[in-house]
Design an enzyme around this catalytic site. Structure first.
Site, PDB file in Angstrom:
ATOM      1  CD  GLU A 199      -2.863   0.827   2.552  1.00  0.00           C
ATOM      2  OE1 GLU A 199      -3.426  -0.422   2.562  1.00  0.00           O
ATOM      3  OE2 GLU A 199      -3.332   1.940   2.556  1.00  0.00           O
ATOM      4  CD  GLU A 323      -7.289   6.080   6.075  1.00  0.00           C
ATOM      5  OE1 GLU A 323      -6.677   5.277   6.431  1.00  0.00           O
ATOM      6  OE2 GLU A 323      -6.923   7.032   5.297  1.00  0.00           O
ATOM      7  CE  LYS A 392      -0.644   8.896   8.626  1.00  0.00           C
ATOM      8  NZ  LYS A 392      -1.290   8.622   7.596  1.00  0.00           N
ATOM      9  CG  ASP A 397      -2.305  10.862   5.256  1.00  0.00           C
ATOM     10  OD1 ASP A 397      -1.698  10.241   5.666  1.00  0.00           O
ATOM     11  OD2 ASP A 397      -3.456  10.484   4.251  1.00  0.00           O
ATOM     12  CD  GLU A 419       2.534   6.575  10.426  1.00  0.00           C
ATOM     13  OE1 GLU A 419       2.326   5.948  12.115  1.00  0.00           O
ATOM     14  OE2 GLU A 419       2.510   6.406   9.743  1.00  0.00           O
ATOM     15  CD  GLU A 425      -0.852   8.622   0.634  1.00  0.00           C
ATOM     16  OE1 GLU A 425      -0.479   8.111   1.772  1.00  0.00           O
ATOM     17  OE2 GLU A 425      -1.905   7.952   0.816  1.00  0.00           O
ATOM     18  CG  HIS A 553      -6.278  15.515   1.033  1.00  0.00           C
ATOM     19  ND1 HIS A 553      -7.657  15.234   0.451  1.00  0.00           N
ATOM     20  CD2 HIS A 553      -6.142  14.786   1.396  1.00  0.00           C
ATOM     21  CE1 HIS A 553      -8.187  14.395   0.793  1.00  0.00           C
ATOM     22  NE2 HIS A 553      -7.262  13.899   1.557  1.00  0.00           N
TER      23      HIS A 553
HETATM   24  C1  GCV Z   1      -2.380   1.909   5.835  1.00  0.00           C
HETATM   25  C2  GCV Z   1      -3.628   7.537   4.463  1.00  0.00           C
HETATM   26  C3  GCV Z   1      -3.208   6.550   3.220  1.00  0.00           C
HETATM   27  C4  GCV Z   1      -3.971   4.840   3.427  1.00  0.00           C
HETATM   28  C5  GCV Z   1      -2.908   4.814   4.562  1.00  0.00           C
HETATM   29  C6  GCV Z   1      -3.169   5.609   5.724  1.00  0.00           C
HETATM   30  C7  GCV Z   1      -2.660   4.502   7.781  1.00  0.00           C
HETATM   31  O1  GCV Z   1      -4.614   7.348   4.315  1.00  0.00           O
HETATM   32  O2  GCV Z   1      -3.870   6.768   2.205  1.00  0.00           O
HETATM   33  O3  GCV Z   1      -3.074   4.811   2.344  1.00  0.00           O
HETATM   34  O4  GCV Z   1      -2.916   3.453   4.945  1.00  0.00           O
HETATM   35  O5  GCV Z   1      -2.881   7.374   5.607  1.00  0.00           O
HETATM   36  O6  GCV Z   1      -1.774   5.851   7.603  1.00  0.00           O
HETATM   37  O7  GCV Z   1      -3.050   5.055   7.832  1.00  0.00           O
END
Ligand code: GCV
Length: 734
Positions: A199, A323, A392, A397, A419, A425, A553
């Site tokens: 991912e 999520e 994070k 994000d 984190e 990404e 975003h």
């Molecule tokens: C592992 C974001 C990413 C997801 C990720 C999530 C997270 O939303 O797009 O792919 O999932 O962060 O950190 O849990």
């Protein structure tokens, strides 16, 4: 294997050779050609290349004898690495010995394993198990370089430090180095699924070949361990936080144990992401309620089973109630209830739980940037001693730029773990060159002011601000099965820099770029200076062409590839771009001031006051915290609209310059790596242009303003950009 790099003159010589068959010309060609080693990036920064012809190469110091004290395990790994490194750097391995017997020796180990080190009586207090000293000393009458540590792993880290000195051309005279890591847990998080899909991964499949494990131990695992140990990483979470419970079944635990066996001599502990509902999915229970005695027993038994196979297992990482992942809130329990239940299961074995704070609810109308703070701050002080809350770097994000997460400084009674995302990404996947160390540095150096000036994020996570001993940092890995590990050669630098900053947050991103470039490409200043220049400009370029001044975003939906400032609708508002930029006919930006969502109040007063005041907010966060008119006057004297447009152009222009700089390095860098980077930079330039054109087309449709004088209009109408689709873009959630 050597290849010859051809310059224009050489090509004409080749033509002449064909026609004249001239031996003289052949000799000339051999003489003038630059011998550059053919490389594919697999060796990372551990190339141990012999001195570059004509350049200020690796250290002239020669090690004449290698003495690594200790028995199998970590000392063997240390010995092998030094042999390999010295053989490459010196053109031949030095003699091995049990004790120093000649001048120019290298003596490595602990006082317990080496009487010669013990007799030196070096002060190793305060270095812990992982720290080390590197000293120039006289050992039994022989001038010697000594790497000494309290424990074998410290000696291994010291050996890598010494190799770094040699690789970057530093002499071994008069050394007196003391190093110890600031943080206890320095780890990678792999978002790797059990079917090898990664991912947000852009470097091929997962390196963990689950199907062939445990029978086949890919040699790549050892090289992975070497690379990580070389930068002080001491932990790895093997599987995705969007976890599959199967990894906790006996079949997979055997495979995990096999990987742990490879990691052990390099001081790397293995951890797993635990799916909170595993007791139901693989345990046959009808609940995963953390207050349920059967559930608690199941996790304790599971922990016992794991530790019986892997005595040094690190612990669990958990994404819960985030999520769509299961979690304690499914049973009316809190994050602390869930974390503590798991923590109690691993505590008897010395394990830890890293509980992620990346949470936001689809039922919660509150600004997404505020939700993690709102959920976690009331739990401060209620987590058990072996729990770290993993946060994070920013409140949304992993955007190209975010202000630091307000939880840093907001939970003084709880150890917080940083984190970062190493994989890119939101910064152009693997084809865009974006060196992320300046981003990491910016966050670590940010001042929370919670205990007055100097209360930096770095001091929150290293425990010095609030007196925590359990400390940590995680980087979401960018590693895959691609030959060069990270998908692009330059993305290796982000892995490298993450490790170096995890070890010592005071290092500068520029210094790290210099040492990485010297080890990865060349010590030649004609390479180092331009490459470091490119790296240091690269992250800001991405900010500029994807959306500067605090925009965030604004990428394509789902896959996050390319621009998508028009994204709206769908399952939830806070997965759209319009939610975040809030552009309308009057202006743009998310009002997070006290008059808006009041996210500013989650920061300590001195920071909140700055972010609340449009005149004091740093311009790079303007649209993060304020909704301002398109005409808002910027420090440059330009109105916001003009400034934004010019930033898009500036980003594209920086990439054009990077590409030109790289082209100028042709012949100074091996052809294979040079060609791939050149091709990727061409992709980046096209895509930077696409981001710029599409974003300007969209925002102009909202602002209705003319472009500043001399600025080229987007070549296509907005509908063209909106219609582009990328159904198989890599890394999307499965
Ligand atoms: C592992 C974001 C990413 C997801 C990720 C999530 C997270 O939303 O797009 O792919 O999932 O962060 O950190 O849990």
């Amino acid at each position: 294997m050597l290849t010859l790099t051809r310059h224009a003159g050489d090509l004409s010589c080749v033509r002449a050779m064909r026609t004249l068959a001239s031996g003289l010309c052949a000799a000339l060609l051999l003489f003038t050609a630059t011998a550059v080693q053919a490389e594919d990036g697999y060796a990372l920064w551990l190339r141990y290349a012999a001195p570059d012809a004509g350049a200020a190469g690796p250290s002239a110091t020669r090690v004449t004898q290698l003495v690594v004290a200790g028995s199998p395990g970590v000392p063997s790994a240390t010995r092998e690495e030094l042999q390999r490194g010295l053989a490459g750097l010196q053109g031949g391995a030095p003699a091995n010995g049990d004790a120093v017997t000649r001048a120019g020796a290298l003596l490595v180990g602990t006082p317990a394993a080496s009487p010669q080190i013990a007799r030196l009586g070096l002060d190793l207090d305060g270095l812990g198990g992982e720290g080390y000293r590197i000293r120039s000393a006289v050992v039994d009458g022989h001038a010697t370089t000594v790497v000494a540590a309290n424990e074998d792993i410290g000696a291994l880290y010291g050996a890598f430090h010494l190799l770094r000195l040699l690789q970057t051309g530093q002499p071994l005279d008069g050394l007196d180095i003391r190093e110890a890591p600031r943080l206890a847990v320095r780890m990678l998080n792999h978002w790797d699924n059990l079917d090898r899909y990664v991912e947000r991964g852009y470097a091929g499949q997962s390196i963990w070949d689950w199907h062939r494990l445990p029978g086949w131990l890919d040699p790549r695992y050892t090289d992975y361990a070497r690379a990580n140990a070389s930068i002080g990483i001491n932990g790895t979470v093997l599987n995705n936080v969007n976890a599959n419970a199967d990894v906790l079944t006996p079949m997979y635990l055997d495979k995990v144990a096999a990987i742990a066996g490879v990691m052990r001599p390099y001081g790397i502990k293995v951890y797993l992401s635990a799916r909170f509902s595993a007791p139901m999915e693989i345990g046959g229970l009808d609940t995963a309620d953390p207050a349920d005695a059967d559930v608690q027993r199941w996790w304790r038994t599971k922990a016992d089973e794991v530790y019986a196979l892997i005595p040094d297992f690190g612990g669990f990482l958990v994404k819960a109630n985030s999520e769509g992942q299961p979690g304690p809130q499914d049973y009316g329990r809190s994050h602390a209830d869930g974390a503590n239940m798991l923590a109690d299961a691993v505590a008897p074995h010395g394990g830890i739980v890293m509980w992620r704070a990346f949470v936001y609810s689809d039922e919660e109308p509150v600004d997404r940037a505020k939700q993690a703070y709102n959920e976690f701050v009331p739990l401060d002080g209620t987590f058990h001693d072996n729990v770290l809350v993993q946060v994070k770097n920013g409140p949304i994000d992993f955007q190209p730029r975010e202000p630091f997460h307000p939880l840093f400084g907001g939970m003084p009674k709880t150890p917080l773990m940083m984190e970062f995302q190493i994989t890119k990404e939101y910064l152009g996947f693997s084809t865009h060159l974006a060196y992320k160390a300046p981003l990491y540095e910016e966050v670590l150096d940010a001042d929370t002011h919670v205990q007055g000036p100097g209360s930096t994020v770095a001091r929150v996570i290293d425990g010095s601000l609030d007196g925590h001993a359990l400390t940590g940092i995680a980087g979401v890995a960018n590693i895959g099965s691609d030959r060069n590990w990270s998908g692009s050669h330059f993305d290796q630098a982000n892995w490298y820099a993450f490790g170096r900053l995890a070890w010592n947050s005071d290092l500068s991103s520029r210094d790290i770029a210099v040492e990485w470039t010297r080890m990865t490409f060349s010590n030649d200043p004609a390479v180092v200076e331009p490459v470091v220049g490119m790296m240091m400009a690269s992250r800001e370029a991405v900010v500029d062409y994807t959306g500067a001044l605090g925009l965030h975003h604004v990428m394509g939906r789902g896959h996050h590839y390319g621009p998508g400032p028009w994204v709206e609708g769908g399952p939830r508002a806070d997965w759209t771009s319009v939610y975040f930029h809030r552009a309308d006919g009057n202006g743009i930006g998310f009002d997070r001031t006290r008059r808006g969502s009041d996210a500013v109040s989650q920061y300590a007063a001195p920071v909140a006051e700055v972010f609340d005041d449009v005149t004091r907010t740093p311009e790079e966060f303007l649209l993060w915290f304020h909704h301002v008119p398109w005409s808002h006057p910027m420090r440059s004297g330009r109105p916001l609209w003009d400034e934004l447009v010019l930033r898009y152009d500036r980003g594209v222009e920086t990439v054009r310059g990077m590409r030109e700089t790289w082209a100028g390095l042709d012949g100074r860098i091996d052809a294979g790596r040079h060609a791939q980077v050149a091709a990727f930079l061409a992709i980046q330039q096209d895509e930077a242009q696409w981001w710029r054109d599409a974003s300007i087309a969209y925002f102009q449709s909202i602002s209705g303003r003319p472009l500043p004088a001399g600025v080229a209009p987007p070549p296509h109408p907005l509908e063209h950009y909106k219609a582009l689709e990328f159904p198989h873009a890599p890394g999307d959630t499965q």
